[in-house]
Each structure stands twice: as structure tokens, then as C-alpha cells.
Design a protein around this motif. Structure first.
Motif, PDB file in Angstrom:
ATOM      1  N   MET A  85       0.833  -1.198   0.000  1.00 40.26           N
ATOM      2  CA  MET A  85       0.000   0.000   0.000  1.00 40.26           C
ATOM      3  C   MET A  85       0.871   1.254   0.000  1.00 40.26           C
ATOM      4  SD  MET A  85      -0.788   2.506   2.448  1.00 40.26           S
ATOM      5  CE  MET A  85      -0.403   1.642   3.931  1.00 40.26           C
ATOM      6  N   LEU A  86       1.969   1.227   0.750  1.00 41.38           N
ATOM      7  CA  LEU A  86       2.858   2.392   0.788  1.00 41.38           C
ATOM      8  C   LEU A  86       3.434   2.698  -0.584  1.00 41.38           C
ATOM      9  CD1 LEU A  86       4.756   1.910   4.164  1.00 41.38           C
ATOM     10  CD2 LEU A  86       2.893   3.508   3.662  1.00 41.38           C
ATOM     11  N   GLY A  87       3.696   1.664  -1.367  1.00 40.06           N
ATOM     12  CA  GLY A  87       4.184   1.893  -2.734  1.00 40.06           C
ATOM     13  C   GLY A  87       3.179   2.671  -3.561  1.00 40.06           C
ATOM     14  N   VAL A  88       1.895   2.358  -3.424  1.00 35.75           N
ATOM     15  CA  VAL A  88       0.845   3.083  -4.142  1.00 35.75           C
ATOM     16  C   VAL A  88       0.757   4.519  -3.619  1.00 35.75           C
ATOM     17  CG1 VAL A  88      -1.629   3.180  -4.657  1.00 35.75           C
ATOM     18  CG2 VAL A  88      -0.441   0.971  -4.640  1.00 35.75           C
ATOM     19  N   ALA A  89       0.860   4.691  -2.308  1.00 32.31           N
ATOM     20  CA  ALA A  89       0.795   6.034  -1.725  1.00 32.31           C
ATOM     21  C   ALA A  89       1.941   6.906  -2.232  1.00 32.31           C
ATOM     22  CB  ALA A  89       0.829   5.946  -0.193  1.00 32.31           C
ATOM     23  N   VAL A  90       3.125   6.337  -2.311  1.00 35.27           N
ATOM     24  CA  VAL A  90       4.279   7.097  -2.816  1.00 35.27           C
ATOM     25  C   VAL A  90       4.075   7.448  -4.287  1.00 35.27           C
ATOM     26  CG1 VAL A  90       6.746   6.936  -3.348  1.00 35.27           C
ATOM     27  CG2 VAL A  90       5.897   6.230  -1.099  1.00 35.27           C
ATOM     28  N   TYR A  91       3.590   6.494  -5.049  1.00 36.12           N
ATOM     29  CA  TYR A  91       3.304   6.739  -6.463  1.00 36.12           C
ATOM     30  C   TYR A  91       2.349   7.926  -6.610  1.00 36.12           C
ATOM     31  CZ  TYR A  91       0.689   6.071 -10.823  1.00 36.12           C
ATOM     32  OH  TYR A  91       0.042   6.270 -12.008  1.00 36.12           O
ATOM     33  N   MET A  92       1.309   7.980  -5.778  1.00 39.45           N
ATOM     34  CA  MET A  92       0.305   9.027  -5.889  1.00 39.45           C
ATOM     35  C   MET A  92       0.760  10.359  -5.306  1.00 39.45           C
ATOM     36  SD  MET A  92      -1.965   7.637  -7.655  1.00 39.45           S
ATOM     37  CE  MET A  92      -3.184   8.941  -7.614  1.00 39.45           C
ATOM     38  N   GLY A  93       1.688  10.315  -4.357  1.00 39.34           N
ATOM     39  CA  GLY A  93       2.077  11.551  -3.685  1.00 39.34           C
ATOM     40  C   GLY A  93       3.488  12.037  -3.962  1.00 39.34           C
ATOM     41  N   GLY A  94       4.274  11.279  -4.717  1.00 35.63           N
ATOM     42  CA  GLY A  94       5.624  11.695  -5.061  1.00 35.63           C
ATOM     43  C   GLY A  94       6.585  11.683  -3.878  1.00 35.63           C
ATOM     44  N   GLY A  95       7.648  12.475  -3.973  1.00 39.25           N
ATOM     45  CA  GLY A  95       8.712  12.515  -2.973  1.00 39.25           C
ATOM     46  C   GLY A  95       8.246  12.791  -1.557  1.00 39.25           C
ATOM     47  N   PRO A  96       7.366  13.791  -1.339  1.00 41.99           N
ATOM     48  CA  PRO A  96       6.903  14.020   0.026  1.00 41.99           C
ATOM     49  C   PRO A  96       6.198  12.794   0.615  1.00 41.99           C
ATOM     50  CG  PRO A  96       6.465  15.969  -1.291  1.00 41.99           C
ATOM     51  CD  PRO A  96       6.922  14.877  -2.244  1.00 41.99           C
ATOM     52  N   SER A  97       5.477  12.051  -0.209  1.00 42.13           N
ATOM     53  CA  SER A  97       4.812  10.849   0.294  1.00 42.13           C
ATOM     54  C   SER A  97       5.817   9.755   0.624  1.00 42.13           C
ATOM     55  CB  SER A  97       3.796  10.328  -0.717  1.00 42.13           C
ATOM     56  OG  SER A  97       2.715  11.221  -0.797  1.00 42.13           O
ATOM     57  N   LEU A  98       6.926   9.710  -0.081  1.00 45.61           N
ATOM     58  CA  LEU A  98       7.970   8.739   0.244  1.00 45.61           C
ATOM     59  C   LEU A  98       8.488   8.986   1.660  1.00 45.61           C
ATOM     60  CD1 LEU A  98       9.843   6.412  -0.470  1.00 45.61           C
ATOM     61  CD2 LEU A  98      11.366   8.086  -1.534  1.00 45.61           C
ATOM     62  N   MET A  99       8.694  10.252   2.009  1.00 39.45           N
ATOM     63  CA  MET A  99       9.165  10.574   3.349  1.00 39.45           C
ATOM     64  C   MET A  99       8.112  10.189   4.386  1.00 39.45           C
ATOM     65  SD  MET A  99      12.086  11.671   2.566  1.00 39.45           S
ATOM     66  CE  MET A  99      12.125  10.935   0.935  1.00 39.45           C
ATOM     67  N   TYR A 100       6.830  10.422   4.089  1.00 39.69           N
ATOM     68  CA  TYR A 100       5.760  10.072   5.010  1.00 39.69           C
ATOM     69  C   TYR A 100       5.520   8.578   5.062  1.00 39.69           C
ATOM     70  CZ  TYR A 100       3.842  13.854   7.595  1.00 39.69           C
ATOM     71  OH  TYR A 100       3.654  14.792   8.557  1.00 39.69           O
ATOM     72  N   ALA A 101       5.843   7.866   3.995  1.00 39.11           N
ATOM     73  CA  ALA A 101       5.699   6.411   4.003  1.00 39.11           C
ATOM     74  C   ALA A 101       6.570   5.808   5.102  1.00 39.11           C
ATOM     75  CB  ALA A 101       6.064   5.825   2.638  1.00 39.11           C
ATOM     76  N   ALA A 102       7.759   6.363   5.297  1.00 43.21           N
ATOM     77  CA  ALA A 102       8.638   5.885   6.376  1.00 43.21           C
ATOM     78  C   ALA A 102       7.967   6.097   7.728  1.00 43.21           C
ATOM     79  CB  ALA A 102       9.983   6.607   6.317  1.00 43.21           C
ATOM     80  N   ASN A 103       7.300   7.233   7.922  1.00 43.09           N
ATOM     81  CA  ASN A 103       6.598   7.491   9.175  1.00 43.09           C
ATOM     82  C   ASN A 103       5.396   6.567   9.333  1.00 43.09           C
ATOM     83  OD1 ASN A 103       8.404   9.537   9.637  1.00 43.09           O
ATOM     84  ND2 ASN A 103       6.989  11.186   9.178  1.00 43.09           N
ATOM     85  N   ALA A 104       4.671   6.302   8.253  1.00 42.21           N
ATOM     86  CA  ALA A 104       3.522   5.402   8.313  1.00 42.21           C
ATOM     87  C   ALA A 104       3.966   4.000   8.717  1.00 42.21           C
ATOM     88  CB  ALA A 104       2.801   5.360   6.967  1.00 42.21           C
TER      89      ALA A 104
END
Length: 118
Positions: A85-104
Motif C-alpha cells: 500500500m505504501l508503494g501506491v501512496a508514494v506513487y500518488m504523492g511523489g517525494g513528500p509521500s515517500l518521506m511520510y511512508a517511512a513514518n507510516a
């Protein structure tokens, strides 16, 4: 065992108390919306919570990470499902979502470890 996301989730819940007291119709409405949106239908509750977490990551909502990680642990989401799911979130949100994926992932791991210890 209590750590950052558990503390944040409790703090946000406490901070919502004045809204529950002074805006009960709004809070009741939001609760009803949440219940209706997450009710099983064509998608099960776990799938809907995975979607909610992905949106929380894409929108960089710290409190969302805690509340949805807790729900996903309760619903039995596996680490593999969570990471996918985090991979999809990063895809949809770009770089800032990648940083938040680590927090999630930290929020999910925290609640999962607490549940295992209980």
C-alpha cells in the motif's frame, strides 16, 4: 509499551474533546460518515483502511498515520500488505509521500508490536 504514534493518537483524541462538547452535531456527523465509509460492501473494511492510510500518507497527515495504523493492526493487515500500500501512496504523492511512508511504517510497526506484546 507506549511510543510516539500511540501517544500522538491519544493526544489528538484528547484534543478533540472540546469539539465533541461544543460541536456535537459536527462530530456525530463525522462519526457517521466514517462508519458508513468503512462499512463492508464491495470492499472490505481492511481494504478501505489501506486506502485511508494511503491518502493519509499522500496528504502528510500525522494523526491519520496513527489512527489508521491502529485500525490496520486490529484488522490483521500484514506487513506485506502494508508495504505494498505504501508503494501506491508514494506513487500518488511523489517525494513528500515517500518521506511520510517511512513514518507510516513506523506507526504500523509500533501498533503491531504493542498488540503482540499485549
Amino acid at each position: 509499551m507506549s511510543t510516539a504514534y500511540q501517544d500522538l493518537t491519544r493526544e489528538v483524541s484528547r484534543n478533540l474533546t472540546p469539539l465533541r462538547t461544543h460541536n456535537p452535531d459536527v462530530m456525530h456527523g463525522f462519526g457517521a460518515l466514517s462508519k458508513a465509509a468503512l462499512a463492508p460492501g464491495a470492499l472490505d473494511e481492511k481494504t478501505k483502511e489501506l486506502i485511508a492510510m494511503a491518502i493519509g500518507v499522500a496528504n502528510r497527515c500525522d494523526a491519520c498515520l496513527g489512527f489508521h495504523a491502529k485500525a490496520l493492526v486490529r484488522l490483521g493487515a500484514t506487513p506485506e500488505e502494508f508495504r505494498e500500500m505504501l508503494g501506491v501512496a508514494v506513487y500518488m504523492g511523489g517525494g513528500p509521500s515517500l518521506m511520510y511512508a517511512a513514518n507510516a511504517l513506523a506507526a504500523y510497526d509500533e501498533f503491531r508490536k504493542a498488540a503482540e506484546a499485549a
